[in-house]
Structure formats: C-alpha cells, structure tokens
Design an enzyme around this catalytic site. Sequence first.
Site, PDB file in Angstrom:
ATOM      1  N   ARG A  74       0.822  -1.232   0.000  1.00  0.00           N
ATOM      2  CA  ARG A  74       0.000   0.000   0.000  1.00  0.00           C
ATOM      3  C   ARG A  74       0.845   1.266   0.000  1.00  0.00           C
ATOM      4  O   ARG A  74       0.507   2.268   0.622  1.00  0.00           O
ATOM      5  CB  ARG A  74      -0.953   0.047   1.208  1.00  0.00           C
ATOM      6  CG  ARG A  74      -2.039  -0.940   1.247  1.00  0.00           C
ATOM      7  CD  ARG A  74      -2.974  -0.912   0.047  1.00  0.00           C
ATOM      8  NE  ARG A  74      -3.686  -2.164   0.042  1.00  0.00           N
ATOM      9  CZ  ARG A  74      -3.237  -3.298  -0.497  1.00  0.00           C
ATOM     10  NH1 ARG A  74      -2.085  -3.297  -1.169  1.00  0.00           N
ATOM     11  NH2 ARG A  74      -3.914  -4.405  -0.427  1.00  0.00           N
ATOM     12  N   GLU A 132      -5.446   4.652   5.558  1.00  0.00           N
ATOM     13  CA  GLU A 132      -5.152   4.316   4.160  1.00  0.00           C
ATOM     14  C   GLU A 132      -5.602   5.434   3.209  1.00  0.00           C
ATOM     15  O   GLU A 132      -4.843   5.829   2.330  1.00  0.00           O
ATOM     16  CB  GLU A 132      -5.820   2.982   3.800  1.00  0.00           C
ATOM     17  CG  GLU A 132      -5.477   2.522   2.405  1.00  0.00           C
ATOM     18  CD  GLU A 132      -6.135   1.208   2.021  1.00  0.00           C
ATOM     19  OE1 GLU A 132      -5.903   0.187   2.695  1.00  0.00           O
ATOM     20  OE2 GLU A 132      -6.896   1.216   1.037  1.00  0.00           O
ATOM     21  N   SER A 142     -10.976   0.036   3.048  1.00  0.00           N
ATOM     22  CA  SER A 142     -10.298  -0.077   4.346  1.00  0.00           C
ATOM     23  C   SER A 142      -9.845   1.305   4.807  1.00  0.00           C
ATOM     24  O   SER A 142      -9.161   2.001   4.054  1.00  0.00           O
ATOM     25  CB  SER A 142      -9.069  -0.979   4.228  1.00  0.00           C
ATOM     26  OG  SER A 142      -9.449  -2.221   3.697  1.00  0.00           O
TER      27      SER A 142
HETATM   28  C1  FAD Z   1     -15.732   0.052  -1.376  1.00  0.00           C
HETATM   29  C2  FAD Z   1     -14.250   0.250  -1.580  1.00  0.00           C
HETATM   30  C3  FAD Z   1     -13.390  -0.843  -1.653  1.00  0.00           C
HETATM   31  C4  FAD Z   1     -12.016  -0.675  -1.842  1.00  0.00           C
HETATM   32  N1  FAD Z   1     -11.215  -1.769  -1.901  1.00  0.00           N
HETATM   33  C5  FAD Z   1      -9.874  -1.625  -2.088  1.00  0.00           C
HETATM   34  C6  FAD Z   1      -9.025  -2.771  -2.156  1.00  0.00           C
HETATM   35  O1  FAD Z   1      -9.485  -3.913  -2.099  1.00  0.00           O
HETATM   36  N2  FAD Z   1      -7.698  -2.572  -2.324  1.00  0.00           N
HETATM   37  C7  FAD Z   1      -7.156  -1.324  -2.423  1.00  0.00           C
HETATM   38  O2  FAD Z   1      -5.926  -1.211  -2.574  1.00  0.00           O
HETATM   39  N3  FAD Z   1      -7.946  -0.215  -2.370  1.00  0.00           N
HETATM   40  C8  FAD Z   1      -9.277  -0.340  -2.200  1.00  0.00           C
HETATM   41  N4  FAD Z   1     -10.086   0.770  -2.121  1.00  0.00           N
HETATM   42  C9  FAD Z   1      -9.481   2.110  -2.181  1.00  0.00           C
HETATM   43  C10 FAD Z   1      -9.535   2.779  -3.571  1.00  0.00           C
HETATM   44  O3  FAD Z   1     -10.542   2.223  -4.369  1.00  0.00           O
HETATM   45  C11 FAD Z   1      -8.218   2.683  -4.320  1.00  0.00           C
HETATM   46  O4  FAD Z   1      -7.188   3.274  -3.562  1.00  0.00           O
HETATM   47  C12 FAD Z   1      -8.277   3.374  -5.681  1.00  0.00           C
HETATM   48  O5  FAD Z   1      -7.125   3.088  -6.432  1.00  0.00           O
HETATM   49  C13 FAD Z   1      -8.455   4.887  -5.604  1.00  0.00           C
HETATM   50  O6  FAD Z   1      -8.695   5.328  -6.922  1.00  0.00           O
HETATM   51  P1  FAD Z   1      -9.482   6.667  -7.216  1.00  0.00           P
HETATM   52  O7  FAD Z   1      -9.444   6.854  -8.688  1.00  0.00           O
HETATM   53  O8  FAD Z   1     -10.818   6.630  -6.594  1.00  0.00           O
HETATM   54  O9  FAD Z   1      -8.555   7.735  -6.491  1.00  0.00           O
HETATM   55  P2  FAD Z   1      -9.023   9.066  -5.755  1.00  0.00           P
HETATM   56  O10 FAD Z   1      -9.751   8.713  -4.514  1.00  0.00           O
HETATM   57  O11 FAD Z   1      -9.683   9.984  -6.697  1.00  0.00           O
HETATM   58  O12 FAD Z   1      -7.595   9.661  -5.343  1.00  0.00           O
HETATM   59  C14 FAD Z   1      -6.811   9.024  -4.371  1.00  0.00           C
HETATM   60  C15 FAD Z   1      -5.443   9.728  -4.315  1.00  0.00           C
HETATM   61  O13 FAD Z   1      -4.790   9.543  -5.539  1.00  0.00           O
HETATM   62  C16 FAD Z   1      -4.523  10.797  -6.172  1.00  0.00           C
HETATM   63  N5  FAD Z   1      -4.698  10.584  -7.615  1.00  0.00           N
HETATM   64  C17 FAD Z   1      -5.737  10.007  -8.245  1.00  0.00           C
HETATM   65  N6  FAD Z   1      -5.484   9.924  -9.565  1.00  0.00           N
HETATM   66  C18 FAD Z   1      -4.262  10.465  -9.756  1.00  0.00           C
HETATM   67  C19 FAD Z   1      -3.439  10.669 -10.902  1.00  0.00           C
HETATM   68  N7  FAD Z   1      -3.811  10.310 -12.136  1.00  0.00           N
HETATM   69  N8  FAD Z   1      -2.221  11.261 -10.711  1.00  0.00           N
HETATM   70  C20 FAD Z   1      -1.823  11.631  -9.492  1.00  0.00           C
HETATM   71  N9  FAD Z   1      -2.556  11.470  -8.382  1.00  0.00           N
HETATM   72  C21 FAD Z   1      -3.765  10.895  -8.514  1.00  0.00           C
HETATM   73  C22 FAD Z   1      -5.492  11.781  -5.560  1.00  0.00           C
HETATM   74  O14 FAD Z   1      -4.970  13.094  -5.592  1.00  0.00           O
HETATM   75  C23 FAD Z   1      -5.578  11.238  -4.139  1.00  0.00           C
HETATM   76  O15 FAD Z   1      -4.473  11.693  -3.397  1.00  0.00           O
HETATM   77  C24 FAD Z   1     -11.470   0.629  -1.947  1.00  0.00           C
HETATM   78  C25 FAD Z   1     -12.344   1.734  -1.877  1.00  0.00           C
HETATM   79  C26 FAD Z   1     -13.713   1.541  -1.691  1.00  0.00           C
HETATM   80  C27 FAD Z   1     -14.621   2.736  -1.628  1.00  0.00           C
END
Ligand code: FAD
Length: 383
Positions: A180, A375, A258
């Site tokens: 992570r 996280e 998480s």
């Molecule tokens: C129901 C649920 C289940 C989940 N299960 C998991 C799991 O099993 N495993 C896991 O690892 N995670 C899990 N997550 C967490 C999450 O889905 C992941 O971390 C995911 O990759 C976040 O992607 P996002 O596009 O929503 O990022 P965002 O929430 O939009 O952004 C997260 C961070 O990344 C940055 N960011 C986003 N895109 C970029 C980019 N292109 N360049 C630079 N910075 C950027 C943002 O500025 C922010 O700091 C879960 C979340 C939920 C709600």
Amino acid sequence: MREEYDVLLSGLTTMRLGGPARRLVTAETTDELVDAVREVDEADEPLLVVAGGSNLVIADEGFAGSVVRVATRGITVEAGGSADSNASASAGCADSESAVRIRVAAGEVWDDVVAQAVAQGWSGIEALSGIPGCAGATPIQNVGAYGQDVAQVIVEVRVWDRREQQVHTLANADCQFTYRDSLFKAEPERYVILDVLFQLGCSSLSGPVAYADLARDLGVGLGDRAPLEEAREAVLAQRRQRGMVLDAADHDTWSCGSFFTNPVMSGGSYAALQLRAQARLGALNGPAGPVGGDGAVRVPRFDAPDGQVKTVAAWLIDKAGFGKGYRMPGPAALSTKHVLAVTNRGSATTADVIALAREIRDGVHEAFGVSLVNEPVLVGTSL
Ligand SMILES: Cc1cc2nc3c(=O)[nH]c(=O)nc-3n(C[C@H](O)[C@H](O)[C@H](O)COP(=O)(O)OP(=O)(O)OC[C@H]3O[C@@H](n4cnc5c(N)ncnc54)[C@H](O)[C@@H]3O)c2cc1C
C-alpha cells in the site's frame, strides 16, 4: 476542458464527503490533464487531483484551490500483437505462453479494465475485481486484494513531473512499490499519473488463488488456478459479502474501503504485541474467541519483506472492542459487514468520520500499543 466553480466535492467521493472547491476542471485527454495542472501550478494555486474519489476524505470546509478531475480514456495494446484491443477474444496474445502489454489512460475506470482483461483472456489482475476508482490511481497505494497487487503487473508509469515540468516514464523498479505504498504516495505533490503500462499473462486461468475463502468458493486448492471469469465472479461475491463493492443503495459501501492499513512491524514489536494481546484477551474464550485450545492468543501473523511481520488491522480493531456496526452518536459508523470500513450512514460530515476514526485508532493503541495508519488520503483534515 470543462470548468465549473463552487462545486461540492461530496459529489465526487464514494464517502459523499467534502465541502466546495473554488474551481473544478475536468480533463478528458492527457494533453488537457497536463495543461490543467500546469496552469494551476503557474498560477501558484493549491491543486487537488481527483479521479474516482474512492480513497479520499475531504474536509467539510472543502478545498480552497483548483481541483483537476482525471477523466481521460483509452486502453491500447502495445506489444504482443494487435493494436486494437477489441479485435479478437485474446487480442495481443500470440499463444498461451506469451504476455500482453496494455497502456491504460489514468482516467479509465479500474474495474472496467479488469473486466476487459478477463474477457480478453489476460491474466494477472482478476483478483483486483470490484476495486473502485481509476487506473491512474492504482500505482499510488499499490492497490491490492486477494493476493494480487498492481506492482506485480506494472511495467512503467508515465507521469507529469510538476517539479521538473516534464513528462517522465518511471520503470517499475523506480516506483518504490511496497505494501500500500509507492514513490507517488511518498511525494504526493510531485507526480500526476498520465497512464500506466501493464503486462498481463495470456491465459484463460487466473493467477494462483492465494486466499482460503476464495479457493473454497472456487472449488480449487490454495495456490491452484481457476478459470478467469470464475475467479472474477468469486472475488466479486467475496467483496460483496464484505460491503466492498460500491452500491449506492447500501450505506456499508459509502466508504473508502479499508480505513486503516494492516500494520507492518519488526519481529520484536510483534512479540510485544503478542504478549500484550495474551494479557488482555487470555481470559476470554469461546468459539469465536482469539484463544486456542492451549490457551494461547494468536495474533494474526504474515511474513512481510525484509524480515518484517504484517498483522491484521481488522483483528486489532475488533479485539479492541469495536465490532461491526460500531458507532459513536451520529451518522458515521463502522460497516455492518467489515470493521475496517468507516462508513457514512447518509448524513455524516467529515468531522463525524474523523472523530470515529480517531476513537478507533486511539482505542487500538490503548489496547495493543499499535498505531494504526489511515489508508485514504486526507485533504484539509487529519487524524
Ligand atoms: C468500497 C471500496 C473498496 C475498496 N477496496 C480496495 C481494495 O481492495 N484494495 C485497495 O488497494 N484499495 C481499495 N479501495 C481504495 C480505492 O478504491 C483505491 O485506492 C483506488 O485506487 C483509488 O482510486 P481513485 O481513482 O478513486 O482515487 P481518488 O480517490 O480519486 O484519489 C486518491 C489519491 O490519488 C490521487 N490521484 C488520483 N489519480 C491520480 C493521478 N492520475 N495522478 C496523481 N494522483 C492521482 C489523488 O490526488 C488522491 O491523493 C477501496 C475503496 C472503496 C470505496
């Protein structure tokens, strides 16, 4: 490029939390994404990049700067065959021994990428089915689940380097991937991820199934492989049971997944935790209790790199007294299906969620001396 003003960020996050942004720019091409970020940096304004909003907790006060939303699209097969990913059932694959490389734009919805890989017969990300958010965010916390993480399949990440004002390509080894964590998380203000090159196997079978529950559901042994489609469906079913697949009608999924990472510690710290857990929990017993037949408490233990030990945050939270559905007065609560998810029951504020997360972090520390680390990325707030 679409520009809006005074937009509520709660509409962009899976927790439905976050006050207004002064300005929201939506970038639909990579050039637009670079231009939008460059423009904000030239104006010396605060910048927040948002993609799927599934790993963000944004303050009730909102964000006094520009938010750039990543909405770029495109999946291209780069090596191994056809450039048209829709061309055949296993585009890009010469034979079942080969691999395929796909370049995925940052704004592609991650689960669509997984679904397409499974449909094409590309193996290596099927265990990451159902994870919300976009492909470009996956390298940031080295997204992982059920024994797979993206570090295992990333070849390179193309970024806009805000410090050097240049596009760079970072090879997997440069990304400092660990559990992570990555270079991108360590230097959050520096890189904007433009696209990611993944290498997947050409196989109708999944990678080795690494989780006992999953293996049982699939009717295979631990470490065996299963048909890709079945592996994806089994992962989605497991995740649904835990409230880990987004469902607007289910408040258990109004979360960031998480809320805390699993603690990684030295062997000595683990031994101290084990002793503390024995002292606290040793008197408890029963079928669901933590005590084995020999009276010993078993704190979950997994080997981690460099001789470290990983334990399970959900176990610590539960044994510290915060069971499923735990809540303080107010509309934030632990998921009724999984203690690791802090959820918004409908009308929670960020302050409510942070207060609950603090109570849990402090309670676990008091009980076991372990400091849980959040996280999700916290914006304008802290634990
Ligand atoms: C129901 C649920 C289940 C989940 N299960 C998991 C799991 O099993 N495993 C896991 O690892 N995670 C899990 N997550 C967490 C999450 O889905 C992941 O971390 C995911 O990759 C976040 O992607 P996002 O596009 O929503 O990022 P965002 O929430 O939009 O952004 C997260 C961070 O990344 C940055 N960011 C986003 N895109 C970029 C980019 N292109 N360049 C630079 N910075 C950027 C943002 O500025 C922010 O700091 C879960 C979340 C939920 C709600």
